[in-house]
Design a protein around this motif. Structure first.
Motif, PDB file in Angstrom:
ATOM      1  N   LEU A 131      17.147 -26.894 -49.088  1.00 34.76           N
ATOM      2  CA  LEU A 131      16.526 -25.690 -48.546  1.00 34.76           C
ATOM      3  C   LEU A 131      15.038 -25.893 -48.323  1.00 34.76           C
ATOM      4  N   ALA A 132      14.375 -26.589 -49.235  1.00 30.34           N
ATOM      5  CA  ALA A 132      12.950 -26.862 -49.064  1.00 30.34           C
ATOM      6  C   ALA A 132      12.697 -27.761 -47.854  1.00 30.34           C
ATOM      7  N   MET A 133      13.609 -28.710 -47.630  1.00 27.17           N
ATOM      8  CA  MET A 133      13.461 -29.566 -46.458  1.00 27.17           C
ATOM      9  C   MET A 133      13.618 -28.758 -45.173  1.00 27.17           C
ATOM     10  N   ARG A 134      14.582 -27.829 -45.148  1.00 25.71           N
ATOM     11  CA  ARG A 134      14.824 -27.051 -43.931  1.00 25.71           C
ATOM     12  C   ARG A 134      13.742 -26.004 -43.693  1.00 25.71           C
ATOM     13  N   ARG A 135      13.265 -25.376 -44.754  1.00 23.54           N
ATOM     14  CA  ARG A 135      12.332 -24.259 -44.593  1.00 23.54           C
ATOM     15  C   ARG A 135      10.862 -24.682 -44.594  1.00 23.54           C
ATOM     16  N   THR A 136      10.537 -25.746 -45.294  1.00 26.75           N
ATOM     17  CA  THR A 136       9.126 -26.095 -45.484  1.00 26.75           C
ATOM     18  C   THR A 136       8.744 -27.421 -44.827  1.00 26.75           C
ATOM     19  N   VAL A 137       9.490 -28.486 -45.141  1.00 25.11           N
ATOM     20  CA  VAL A 137       9.068 -29.823 -44.711  1.00 25.11           C
ATOM     21  C   VAL A 137       9.359 -30.061 -43.230  1.00 25.11           C
ATOM     22  N   LEU A 138      10.602 -29.839 -42.814  1.00 26.31           N
ATOM     23  CA  LEU A 138      10.975 -30.168 -41.436  1.00 26.31           C
ATOM     24  C   LEU A 138      10.205 -29.360 -40.383  1.00 26.31           C
ATOM     25  N   PRO A 139       9.976 -28.037 -40.560  1.00 24.60           N
ATOM     26  CA  PRO A 139       9.170 -27.327 -39.554  1.00 24.60           C
ATOM     27  C   PRO A 139       7.785 -27.927 -39.356  1.00 24.60           C
ATOM     28  N   GLN A 140       7.181 -28.434 -40.443  1.00 26.04           N
ATOM     29  CA  GLN A 140       5.876 -29.078 -40.297  1.00 26.04           C
ATOM     30  C   GLN A 140       6.002 -30.498 -39.749  1.00 26.04           C
ATOM     31  N   ALA A 141       7.088 -31.180 -40.121  1.00 26.98           N
ATOM     32  CA  ALA A 141       7.279 -32.545 -39.642  1.00 26.98           C
ATOM     33  C   ALA A 141       7.599 -32.592 -38.161  1.00 26.98           C
ATOM     34  N   MET A 142       8.158 -31.511 -37.605  1.00 29.31           N
ATOM     35  CA  MET A 142       8.534 -31.506 -36.191  1.00 29.31           C
ATOM     36  C   MET A 142       7.325 -31.682 -35.286  1.00 29.31           C
ATOM     37  N   ARG A 143       6.155 -31.277 -35.752  1.00 28.99           N
ATOM     38  CA  ARG A 143       4.938 -31.481 -34.945  1.00 28.99           C
ATOM     39  C   ARG A 143       4.667 -32.958 -34.713  1.00 28.99           C
TER      40      ARG A 143
END
Length: 306
Positions: free
Chosen positions: A192-204
């Motif tokens: 959940l942390a990867m989907r909600r926090t890490v990946l949205p920022q990593a997509m940049r």
């Protein structure tokens, strides 16, 4: 004591760069000469170009090229994410397997890989599935099947997965570790942390190189003749039609125009994706943000007037 004299105004003198204009004029002249030469040179075969630009066989090649790009990229992204998880895993076996995969597929030319996959029915003529040291349950004769399209997709996808794995890993590692730690401290699970926090920022970080990979993959489809698969845009335009009418130049121009058209669409899509995932990261305020800020500043002023 008298006040110090105010400094006199200084007239701003615009800087002039005459050599910029000279360079621009030279470039325009060279471009005009090239266009005039291309328009009047019969070797370009413009009549043939316009005749085959929307030819039925050419459009079939365009459709097959788009299919190769979409299928290979989709499989490559999924495998790339899986390889990233394996590479970042604490399991040394999974990490080593992912590293070897990246080493092989990034270290060998894609044309060689496609040629290898094209020879797969020759290398493995029969595939038998059954009980070890026991009877054979299922047997496939690969030489009796004809599936060059699937082999082309497989070759392109495996090669693309190696590059996507590094792109995804770079995006994830670009996010500070404190973001994941803070999310888990709030009670989120790792996924959940990867989907909600890490990946949205990593997509940049992931989106720009991924867009470049899609465009590169589109052009790499011209190498599937090594499989051999002869129904992509490049093969139909240059090997089938051009070899039949003995006019390679106009058919190369036809293929180039279609590649440019598809690439332009992909670049537009990449632009909007980058803008979507970069929301909140830009220091430049949008029109809506400026209006909201102005409204928020106007509220205290109105209250003071009352």
């Amino acid at each position: 004591m008298s006040d110090a004299a105010a400094p006199s105004a200084i007239d701003a003198v615009p800087l002039r760069h005459p050599w910029r204009w000279v360079t621009a004029a030279v470039i325009l002249v060279v471009v005009a000469l090239f266009l005039y030469g291309a328009a009047t040179n019969p070797a370009y075969g413009w009549a043939t170009f316009f005749e085959y630009l929307f030819n039925e066989r050419v459009l079939l090649g365009v459709f097959n090229t788009i299919q190769l790009t979409v299928y290979s990229m989709a499989i490559g992204i999924v495998l790339g994410v899986a390889l990233t998880i394996m590479r970042m895993s604490g399991n040394p076996v999974m990490s080593a397997v992912a590293w070897v995969f990246l080493w092989v597929f990034r270290g060998t030319p894609v044309y060689v890989q496609l040629a290898f996959w094209g020879l797969l029915p020759v290398i493995y003529q029969n595939i038998q599935l059954g009980v070890p040291f026991g009877p054979t349950l299922v047997q496939f004769d690969l030489q009796s099947f004809s599936f060059p399209f699937m082999l082309a997709v497989l070759g392109l996808a495996l090669n693309e997965a190696a590059y996507m794995a590094e792109i995804v890993r770079a995006g994830i590692t670009s996010v500070p570790e404190g973001q994941l730690e803070a999310s888990t401290a709030l009670g989120m699970s790792w996924s959940l942390a990867m989907r909600r926090t890490v990946l949205p920022q990593a997509m940049r970080v992931i989106i720009p190189p991924t867009g470049n990979e899609v465009i590169s993959l589109l052009k790499t489809t011209s190498l599937v003749t090594a499989v051999p698969y002869a129904f992509d845009l490049y093969s139909i335009a240059t090997r089938e039609i051009a070899a039949r009418i003995f006019q390679p130049v106009p058919l190369l121009l036809v293929a180039a125009v279609w590649y440019l058209a598809i690439t332009s669409v992909l670049m537009v899509g990449q632009f909007y994706l980058e803008r979507y995932f970069s929301r909140g990261a830009s220091r430049k305020l949008t029109t809506k943000q400026l209006d909201a800020l102005a409204s928020a500043q106007a509220v205290p002023t109105e209250r003071e007037g009352q």
